[in-house]
Design a protein around this motif. Structure first.
Motif, PDB file in Angstrom:
ATOM      1  N   UNK B 170       0.817  -1.208   0.000  1.00 43.73           N
ATOM      2  CA  UNK B 170       0.000   0.000   0.000  1.00 43.73           C
ATOM      3  C   UNK B 170       0.851   1.258   0.000  1.00 43.73           C
ATOM      4  N   UNK B 171       1.872   1.299   0.843  1.00 40.49           N
ATOM      5  CA  UNK B 171       2.577   2.560   0.996  1.00 40.49           C
ATOM      6  C   UNK B 171       3.564   2.830  -0.123  1.00 40.49           C
ATOM      7  N   UNK B 172       3.912   1.757  -0.854  1.00 40.94           N
ATOM      8  CA  UNK B 172       4.747   1.938  -2.036  1.00 40.94           C
ATOM      9  C   UNK B 172       4.121   2.949  -2.983  1.00 40.94           C
ATOM     10  N   UNK B 173       2.793   2.859  -3.115  1.00 44.87           N
ATOM     11  CA  UNK B 173       2.047   3.756  -3.991  1.00 44.87           C
ATOM     12  C   UNK B 173       2.289   5.204  -3.617  1.00 44.87           C
ATOM     13  N   UNK B 174       2.157   5.477  -2.321  1.00 39.28           N
ATOM     14  CA  UNK B 174       2.299   6.859  -1.890  1.00 39.28           C
ATOM     15  C   UNK B 174       3.705   7.367  -2.115  1.00 39.28           C
ATOM     16  N   UNK B 218       5.412  11.833   1.713  1.00 45.07           N
ATOM     17  CA  UNK B 218       6.585  10.970   1.557  1.00 45.07           C
ATOM     18  C   UNK B 218       7.110  10.524   2.905  1.00 45.07           C
ATOM     19  N   UNK B 219       7.172  11.430   3.872  1.00 46.45           N
ATOM     20  CA  UNK B 219       7.707  11.047   5.180  1.00 46.45           C
ATOM     21  C   UNK B 219       6.798  10.029   5.867  1.00 46.45           C
ATOM     22  N   UNK B 220       5.496  10.226   5.752  1.00 45.42           N
ATOM     23  CA  UNK B 220       4.577   9.260   6.378  1.00 45.42           C
ATOM     24  C   UNK B 220       4.745   7.897   5.723  1.00 45.42           C
ATOM     25  N   UNK B 266      18.139   5.260   3.924  1.00 43.69           N
ATOM     26  CA  UNK B 266      17.847   5.401   2.493  1.00 43.69           C
ATOM     27  C   UNK B 266      16.636   6.294   2.285  1.00 43.69           C
ATOM     28  N   UNK B 267      15.584   6.055   3.075  1.00 50.51           N
ATOM     29  CA  UNK B 267      14.382   6.876   2.929  1.00 50.51           C
ATOM     30  C   UNK B 267      14.727   8.340   3.160  1.00 50.51           C
TER      31      UNK B 267
END
Ligand code: SF4
Ligand code: SF4
Lengths: 158, 354
Positions: B170-174, B218-220, B266-267
């Protein structure tokens, strides 16, 4: 519309939370609650709520406030307190009266629940803030709380 | 004078003297890989230490302070202990996958590090699809987690791994969409070019409102990607033991642990590159000294890492359904609208340029 206000409120509350923890982070130098125990054992003073062991305070005339009512003995859930009592003649009234001979407290059995201290009607016993209670022989954990030759403070029963 | 580069050139020339060009290429790749491996293993260890110190300060504690000056060697000692530990495993585990899983996780996170430009010349691999590569490689790690959870033949590990799968998908999308918002400004996926564009102002300034929204999303999503609290469904200690790595011990456990922290780096590094101008100094104050770019890059990255730690020690955990609600009902629609806004802004040239 409630969708947008929910987002707004969500972000606002998150930022409020972050500001609170941020303040803690900045003040951590001054407010650290960690005790560096073996290093500071000379200066370490336990805080008031700490439960080290049950003691019976005596005043300078070697008098305590225990009337020997045995309420603490009954209150204790695991039989830690034993009261050996006696009857003696009261000089003022000439009546026979109960008094303690020995207030025995087995530190090794105590769970530090504090029920005895709450049960005591005359506040004769209280918590000590000492620590490092380990000993090599468990007989040393059996303590007689009233000092030898002590007697009950006058007027405590009234 | 560029010191690191001149050393690299010297080594390059010296190697060319003693062997053919082909072999030199391979040896240099191996050398760089080795250097990166050591550097980032140490970096990972210090991130763990940073996490522990920061956590302590948030909770009004002192944190590790026994090994070395102010505890600086604590995590080194921990790593040594983990290396010397016995590797235990379950009898009914699928041995091959079980042993493979940690390497999946750690290698995928180390691979992602290769494309970051730490300064103008210090970049191992300037691939022209940089951002795409990063997004792709960061989702490979979840395969390692799934394999680890599946192969250890433990229901808690499996549940943890499945949750990780749900979360990452799910969060890959965001992550992808919020980075895409920024790509609209840069017009390139190549990381060095993205930084080149930011010479006229960092993208978070250039893109102003939609960029800030994209950064928040992006941070979330990034915090969720790394499986850190408040999104730590994967290793919910109270429900699942340790989650997918319940059955791992010793160094294999350490790989998972290290990978988590390197992923966090990395993030933060992607965010630094895409939103905060990578190695560019603020207002170009140290433009004349190019190697200071490493300092700026790391400084910005660590500020963002700190931000993620701040999240962790502030916010309460989400349930799985809340996690999915947040992604599909809030982040994704906002993100899509945001892309449209950004596109309009870029089209009408409303970006702020210095
Ligand atoms: S503290 Fe509890 S266990 Fe200890 S002596 Fe008092 S009543 Fe008994
Ligand atoms: S310590 Fe208190 S409760 Fe116990 S016997 Fe003495 S007066 Fe009674």
């Amino acid at each position: 519309m409630s969708y947008l206000s929910e987002i707004y409120n969500g972000i606002k509350t998150l930022l409020t939370g972050m500001s609170v923890t941020g303040k803690y982070f900045l003040n951590s130098r001054k407010g650290a609650i960690t005790q560096q125990y073996p290093d500071n054992r000379d200066t370490l003073k336990m805080f008031e709520r700490f439960r080290g062991e049950v003691v019976m305070p005596h005043d300078e005339k070697n008098e305590h406030q225990c009337t020997g009512c045995q309420k603490c003995e009954i209150a204790c859930p695991n039989g830690t307190i034993e009261i050996i009592w006696d009857r003696a003649i009261d000089e003022d009234t000439g009546k026979k009266k109960k008094k303690i001979d020995k207030h025995i407290y087995h530190l090794g059995m105590c769970t530090m629940c504090g029920l005895c201290i709450e049960a005591c009607p005359t506040d004769a016993i209280k918590w000590a803030q000492n620590y490092e209670n380990s000993v090599y022989d468990r007989t040393q954990l059996t303590r007689v709380l009233n000092k030898p030759g002590s007697k009950v403070k006058a007027g405590i029963e009234d | 004078m560029n010191i690191p580069l001149s050393i690299a050139n010297n080594i390059h020339n010296w190697l060319l003297n003693i062997m053919p060009a082909m072999a030199v290429g391979i040896i240099e790749m191996a050398l760089i890989a080795l250097a990166y491996l050591t550097l980032f293993a140490v970096l990972g260890l210090y991130l763990v230490l940073m996490e522990r110190k920061v956590a302590a300060w948030f909770q009004l504690r002192i944190g590790p302070n026994r090994v070395g000056f102010h505890g600086l060697l604590q995590t080194m000692a921990d790593a040594l202990k983990l290396v010397s530990k016995e590797l235990t495993g379950t009898v009914k585990a699928d041995k091959f996958l079980y042993n493979l899983a940690p390497y999946f996780v750690i290698i995928s996170s180390l691979m992602a590090l290769a494309v970051f430009p730490f300064t103008k010349d210090l970049q191992a691999f300037d691939i022209n699809i940089g951002i795409f590569f990063l997004i792709a490689i960061s989702s490979v790690g979840v395969i390692g987690i799934l394999l680890g959870g599946w192969s250890s033949n433990n229901k808690f590990a499996l549940i943890g791994a499945m949750r990780s799968g749900v979360q990452t998908i799910s969060y890959e999308l965001s992550i992808g969409l919020s980075l895409l918002t920024m790509i609209l400004i840069t017009g390139s996926l190549q990381l060095s070019e993205i930084i080149e564009v930011q010479k006229n102002g960092w993208l978070i300034v250039q893109g102003h409102i939609p960029a800030i929204i994209a950064f928040m999303i992006y941070m979330i999503a990034g915090t969720a990607e790394t499986n850190r609290a408040p999104f730590d469904m994967v290793e919910a200690e109270s429900e699942l033991g340790a989650g997918f790595h319940t059955e791992y011990s010793g160094m294999k456990f350490a790989y998972f642990f290290l990978a988590e922290f390197i992923n966090m780096f990395i993030i933060a590094a992607i965010a630094t590159t895409v939103f905060f101008g990578g190695w560019l100094s603020p207002f170009g104050i140290t433009q004349s000294i190019p190697w200071l770019g490493v300092f700026w890059f790391l400084a910005k990255t660590f500020v963002l890492v700190f931000l993620m730690m701040w999240f962790r020690w502030t916010f309460p955990r989400l349930r799985v359904d809340q996690l999915l609600t947040l992604e599909w009902k809030y982040l994704l629609p906002i993100n899509l609208v945001n892309i449209v806004i950004m596109a309009v802004i870029v089209w009408l040239n409303f970006t702020i340029q210095f």
